[in-house]
Design a protein around this motif. Structure first.
Motif, mmCIF file in Angstrom:
data_model
loop_
_atom_site.group_PDB
_atom_site.id
_atom_site.type_symbol
_atom_site.label_atom_id
_atom_site.label_comp_id
_atom_site.label_asym_id
_atom_site.label_seq_id
_atom_site.Cartn_x
_atom_site.Cartn_y
_atom_site.Cartn_z
ATOM 1 N N TRP A 97 12.032 2.657 -5.184
ATOM 2 C CA TRP A 97 11.486 2.401 -3.971
ATOM 3 C C TRP A 97 11.027 0.930 -4.030
ATOM 4 O O TRP A 97 10.577 0.741 -5.227
ATOM 5 C CB TRP A 97 10.375 3.124 -3.615
ATOM 6 N N PHE A 98 11.739 0.152 -3.203
ATOM 7 C CA PHE A 98 11.543 -1.290 -3.218
ATOM 8 C C PHE A 98 11.048 -1.853 -1.773
ATOM 9 O O PHE A 98 11.659 -1.518 -1.132
ATOM 10 C CB PHE A 98 12.775 -2.277 -3.743
ATOM 11 N N ALA A 99 9.795 -2.499 -1.889
ATOM 12 C CA ALA A 99 9.527 -3.115 -0.822
ATOM 13 C C ALA A 99 9.870 -4.708 -0.951
ATOM 14 O O ALA A 99 9.355 -5.239 -2.047
ATOM 15 C CB ALA A 99 8.131 -2.910 -0.463
ATOM 16 N N ILE A 100 10.508 -5.216 -0.077
ATOM 17 C CA ILE A 100 10.979 -6.658 -0.085
ATOM 18 C C ILE A 100 10.839 -7.492 1.065
ATOM 19 O O ILE A 100 10.525 -6.929 1.951
ATOM 20 C CB ILE A 100 12.772 -6.586 -0.467
ATOM 21 N N ASP A 129 15.098 2.185 -0.844
ATOM 22 C CA ASP A 129 14.807 3.489 -1.609
ATOM 23 C C ASP A 129 15.908 4.424 -1.917
ATOM 24 O O ASP A 129 17.020 4.484 -1.033
ATOM 25 C CB ASP A 129 13.795 4.343 -0.954
ATOM 26 N N ALA A 130 16.049 5.257 -3.137
ATOM 27 C CA ALA A 130 17.340 5.949 -3.648
ATOM 28 C C ALA A 130 16.637 7.347 -3.879
ATOM 29 O O ALA A 130 15.522 7.415 -4.403
ATOM 30 C CB ALA A 130 18.073 5.177 -4.615
ATOM 31 N N PHE A 131 17.803 8.373 -3.729
ATOM 32 C CA PHE A 131 17.275 9.854 -3.820
ATOM 33 C C PHE A 131 18.439 10.401 -4.695
ATOM 34 O O PHE A 131 19.843 9.995 -4.515
ATOM 35 C CB PHE A 131 17.171 10.297 -2.507
ATOM 36 N N GLY A 183 8.246 12.229 5.274
ATOM 37 C CA GLY A 183 6.882 12.189 4.565
ATOM 38 C C GLY A 183 6.022 11.302 5.122
ATOM 39 O O GLY A 183 5.964 10.807 6.225
ATOM 40 N N ARG A 184 4.879 10.973 4.457
ATOM 41 C CA ARG A 184 3.398 10.299 4.727
ATOM 42 C C ARG A 184 4.031 8.681 4.937
ATOM 43 O O ARG A 184 3.379 8.317 5.940
ATOM 44 C CB ARG A 184 2.583 10.309 3.586
ATOM 45 N N VAL A 185 4.823 8.148 4.121
ATOM 46 C CA VAL A 185 5.219 6.518 4.345
ATOM 47 C C VAL A 185 6.002 6.437 5.867
ATOM 48 O O VAL A 185 5.501 5.445 6.500
ATOM 49 C CB VAL A 185 6.013 6.125 3.184
ATOM 50 N N ALA A 186 7.038 7.226 5.935
ATOM 51 C CA ALA A 186 7.672 7.036 7.203
ATOM 52 C C ALA A 186 6.682 7.330 8.502
ATOM 53 O O ALA A 186 6.961 6.630 9.406
ATOM 54 C CB ALA A 186 8.780 7.955 7.234
ATOM 55 N N GLY A 192 0.784 -1.417 -0.111
ATOM 56 C CA GLY A 192 -0.021 -0.145 -0.016
ATOM 57 C C GLY A 192 0.998 1.189 -0.044
ATOM 58 O O GLY A 192 0.205 2.233 -0.363
ATOM 59 N N GLY A 193 2.137 1.175 0.348
ATOM 60 C CA GLY A 193 3.086 2.426 0.458
ATOM 61 C C GLY A 193 3.247 2.888 -0.862
ATOM 62 O O GLY A 193 3.766 4.169 -1.151
ATOM 63 N N LEU A 194 3.265 1.890 -1.781
ATOM 64 C CA LEU A 194 3.778 2.347 -3.295
ATOM 65 C C LEU A 194 2.881 3.367 -3.649
ATOM 66 O O LEU A 194 3.488 4.392 -4.401
ATOM 67 C CB LEU A 194 3.478 1.000 -4.176
ATOM 68 N N ALA A 195 1.633 3.424 -3.429
ATOM 69 C CA ALA A 195 0.749 4.326 -4.062
ATOM 70 C C ALA A 195 1.195 5.993 -3.318
ATOM 71 O O ALA A 195 1.370 7.123 -4.223
ATOM 72 C CB ALA A 195 -0.540 4.314 -3.738
#
Length: 111
Positions: A40-43, A54-56, A68-71, A26-29
């Motif tokens: 961004w990868f959830a594994i 994740d990379a920036f 942000g919102r996911v954190a 659900g975090g992907l959206a």
């Protein structure tokens, strides 16, 4: 181009594995709305062990993601879903391979 990253290790409580998996999917959206989150990868690393990589492009992008919102959602759900607090590791990206043709909005942002 990415220069910094995060690796977050998550250990699900027994019986909460499916909920952690659903949370991560659900975090992907949400992450798709973050222009500075280049990758961004959830594994899943094992039966109860999960991770996020994740990379920036820079430190400002990484900090925007961390605030942000996911954190925020992860920290709010951690006591319910996780056996231990998330382990958040900052990393410098030494080399990377990303798609050569970036979406138009990324080209405008990062050249």
């Amino acid at each position: 181009m990415v220069t910094v990253a995060l690796f977050v290790r998550l250990e699900a409580k027994l019986g909460k594995e499916a909920e952690v998996e659903a949370f991560l999917k659900g975090g992907l959206a949400i992450v798709e709305e973050e222009p500075a989150t280049i990758a961004w990868f959830a594994i899943r690393l094992g039966p109860t062990t999960f991770g996020i990589f994740d990379a920036f492009p820079d430190e400002a992008g990484r900090q925007a993601h961390l605030s942000g919102r996911v954190a925020a959602a992860l920290m709010a759900k951690a006591p319910e879903l996780l056996a231990t607090p998330p382990v958040i590791e900052k990393a410098d990206v030494l080399a990377s391979k990303l798609p050569k043709k970036a979406p138009a909005f990324l080209s405008k942002l990062f050249g």
